[in-house]
Design an enzyme around this catalytic site. Structure first.
Site, PDB file in Angstrom:
ATOM      1  N   SER A   8       0.848  -1.422   0.237  1.00 38.87           N
ATOM      2  CA  SER A   8       0.134   0.054  -0.224  1.00 38.87           C
ATOM      3  C   SER A   8       0.831   1.593   0.261  1.00 38.87           C
ATOM      4  O   SER A   8       1.536   1.411   1.117  1.00 38.87           O
ATOM      5  CB  SER A   8      -0.844  -0.115   1.256  1.00 38.87           C
ATOM      6  OG  SER A   8      -1.609   1.436   1.481  1.00 38.87           O
ATOM      7  N   HIS A  31      -1.213  -1.162  -4.352  1.00 39.88           N
ATOM      8  CA  HIS A  31      -2.299  -1.065  -3.419  1.00 39.88           C
ATOM      9  C   HIS A  31      -2.442   0.541  -3.329  1.00 39.88           C
ATOM     10  O   HIS A  31      -1.605   1.098  -2.629  1.00 39.88           O
ATOM     11  CB  HIS A  31      -2.734  -1.058  -2.124  1.00 39.88           C
ATOM     12  CG  HIS A  31      -4.063  -1.374  -1.818  1.00 39.88           C
ATOM     13  ND1 HIS A  31      -4.790  -2.485  -2.072  1.00 39.88           N
ATOM     14  CD2 HIS A  31      -4.396  -0.428  -0.740  1.00 39.88           C
ATOM     15  CE1 HIS A  31      -5.669  -2.242  -1.767  1.00 39.88           C
ATOM     16  NE2 HIS A  31      -5.488  -1.392  -1.166  1.00 39.88           N
ATOM     17  N   ASP A  33      -5.068   3.293  -2.032  1.00 36.20           N
ATOM     18  CA  ASP A  33      -5.588   3.850  -1.436  1.00 36.20           C
ATOM     19  C   ASP A  33      -6.710   5.122  -1.480  1.00 36.20           C
ATOM     20  O   ASP A  33      -5.295   6.197  -1.543  1.00 36.20           O
ATOM     21  CB  ASP A  33      -5.722   4.247  -0.093  1.00 36.20           C
ATOM     22  CG  ASP A  33      -5.024   2.074   1.211  1.00 36.20           C
ATOM     23  OD1 ASP A  33      -6.153   1.316   0.689  1.00 36.20           O
ATOM     24  OD2 ASP A  33      -4.193   2.406   2.085  1.00 36.20           O
ATOM     25  N   MET A  35      -9.013   8.098  -0.161  1.00 38.16           N
ATOM     26  CA  MET A  35      -9.963   8.742   0.484  1.00 38.16           C
ATOM     27  C   MET A  35     -10.780   9.426   0.653  1.00 38.16           C
ATOM     28  O   MET A  35      -9.666  10.844   0.365  1.00 38.16           O
ATOM     29  CB  MET A  35      -9.029   8.603   1.961  1.00 38.16           C
ATOM     30  CG  MET A  35      -8.406   7.382   2.139  1.00 38.16           C
ATOM     31  SD  MET A  35      -7.863   6.868   3.732  1.00 38.16           S
ATOM     32  CE  MET A  35      -7.118   5.604   3.292  1.00 38.16           C
ATOM     33  N   HIS A  64      -8.320   1.323  -4.222  1.00 41.05           N
ATOM     34  CA  HIS A  64      -9.747   0.389  -2.669  1.00 41.05           C
ATOM     35  C   HIS A  64     -10.161   2.429  -2.745  1.00 41.05           C
ATOM     36  O   HIS A  64      -9.634   2.385  -2.008  1.00 41.05           O
ATOM     37  CB  HIS A  64      -8.529  -0.201  -1.724  1.00 41.05           C
ATOM     38  CG  HIS A  64      -9.579  -0.108  -0.853  1.00 41.05           C
ATOM     39  ND1 HIS A  64      -8.645  -0.207   0.550  1.00 41.05           N
ATOM     40  CD2 HIS A  64     -10.951  -0.247  -0.480  1.00 41.05           C
ATOM     41  CE1 HIS A  64      -9.925  -0.714   1.299  1.00 41.05           C
ATOM     42  NE2 HIS A  64     -11.308  -0.318   0.693  1.00 41.05           N
ATOM     43  N   MET A  66     -12.182   4.486  -0.956  1.00 40.34           N
ATOM     44  CA  MET A  66     -12.997   4.715   0.382  1.00 40.34           C
ATOM     45  C   MET A  66     -13.225   5.685   0.238  1.00 40.34           C
ATOM     46  O   MET A  66     -13.268   7.031   1.018  1.00 40.34           O
ATOM     47  CB  MET A  66     -11.970   4.098   1.624  1.00 40.34           C
ATOM     48  CG  MET A  66     -11.406   2.910   2.033  1.00 40.34           C
ATOM     49  SD  MET A  66      -9.991   3.157   3.108  1.00 40.34           S
ATOM     50  CE  MET A  66      -8.422   2.816   2.054  1.00 40.34           C
ATOM     51  N   MET A 135     -11.206  -5.951   5.347  1.00 41.11           N
ATOM     52  CA  MET A 135     -11.153  -4.437   6.124  1.00 41.11           C
ATOM     53  C   MET A 135     -10.546  -6.242   6.902  1.00 41.11           C
ATOM     54  O   MET A 135     -11.490  -5.705   8.466  1.00 41.11           O
ATOM     55  CB  MET A 135     -12.051  -3.494   6.550  1.00 41.11           C
ATOM     56  CG  MET A 135     -11.557  -2.925   5.076  1.00 41.11           C
ATOM     57  SD  MET A 135     -10.355  -1.721   4.596  1.00 41.11           S
ATOM     58  CE  MET A 135      -9.589  -1.197   5.664  1.00 41.11           C
ATOM     59  N   ASP A 173      -6.499  -6.860   4.690  1.00 40.28           N
ATOM     60  CA  ASP A 173      -6.177  -5.223   4.121  1.00 40.28           C
ATOM     61  C   ASP A 173      -6.546  -4.211   6.091  1.00 40.28           C
ATOM     62  O   ASP A 173      -7.271  -4.040   5.945  1.00 40.28           O
ATOM     63  CB  ASP A 173      -7.432  -4.124   3.450  1.00 40.28           C
ATOM     64  CG  ASP A 173      -5.936  -2.940   3.441  1.00 40.28           C
ATOM     65  OD1 ASP A 173      -5.622  -3.094   4.077  1.00 40.28           O
ATOM     66  OD2 ASP A 173      -6.587  -2.323   2.026  1.00 40.28           O
TER      67      ASP A 173
END
Length: 220
Positions: A8, A31, A33, A35, A64, A66, A135, A173
């Protein structure tokens, strides 16, 4: 199960993302993230950075999301060249449509569940996805402690996937490290997101290899 490691970049040096991506070229995925400071209490990176990373990184991107409105934004990440795009069941209003749009844009479609979200209500969606992400921390920040309470859900999810008969990957994760990855593999996970355990190491590439070896040994 073929073990896959997805470092990540949330734990990487954001000022040197291209170099940080190259440092883990032995990984299966990178990965990312995403957000929005609405679905989770943190703001990270968005579509322009993903587009730039796609050009700079040789490793496929595992995005991913979020974010609060994945139905609107997820297809764009697939169109930008992400190899995998994962949306949260807690945020999606039309998950089947969005998952199909991700696939139509050429990416693998993933569905993510927070620690307190049960897997059973979503078993019927297994045919619509390529990966389930569980998660193992509350989403929002890197470096959190692994939640062992999620391991029984990992086992139940693996049982559901096996009963379904499809080729669905099971990703974990949050808090994945040399101390926790074997438990995750034993429970049935086969794709592992690791941030601090990789980018906090002196040699990130060696950390990827070490995590892979531990998971493969535990998976048997």
């Amino acid at each position: 199960m073929a073990v896959q490691i997805s470092p990540s970049i949330l734990s990487a040096d954001f000022a040197r993302l291209a170099d940080e991506a190259a440092a883990v070229s032995n990984a299966d995925w990178l990965h990312v993230d995403v957000m929005d400071n609405h679905f989770v209490p943190n703001l990270t990176i968005g579509l322009p950075v993903v587009e730039a990373l796609r050009k700079a990184a040789g490793t496929p991107l595992d995005c991913h999301l979020m974010i609060e409105d994945p139905d609107r934004w997820a297809p764009a990440y697939a169109e930008a060249g992400a190899g995998s795009v994962t949306i949260h069941v807690e945020a999606a209003k039309a998950p089947v449509r969005t998952l199909r749009q991700i696939r139509s844009a050429g990416a693998r479609a993933g569905l993510a569940l927070n620690p307190a979200t049960a897997i059973e209500p979503y078993a019927d969606l297994l045919g619509e996805i390529d990966m389930l992400l569980l998660m193992t921390v509350e989403p929002g920040f890197g470096g959190q402690r692994f939640l062992d309470v999620v391991l029984p859900k990992v086992r139940r999810t693996r049982e559901l996937i096996t009963a379904h008969g499809g080729q669905v990957w099971l990703q974990v994760d949050g808090g994945v490290s040399a101390e926790t990855i074997e438990r995750c593999a034993e429970a049935g996970a086969d794709v592992f997101v690791a941030g601090s355990a990789v980018y906090g190491a002196d040699d990130p590439a060696r950390a990827v290899d070490a995590l892979r070896a531990l998971a493969e040994g535990a998976a048997g």
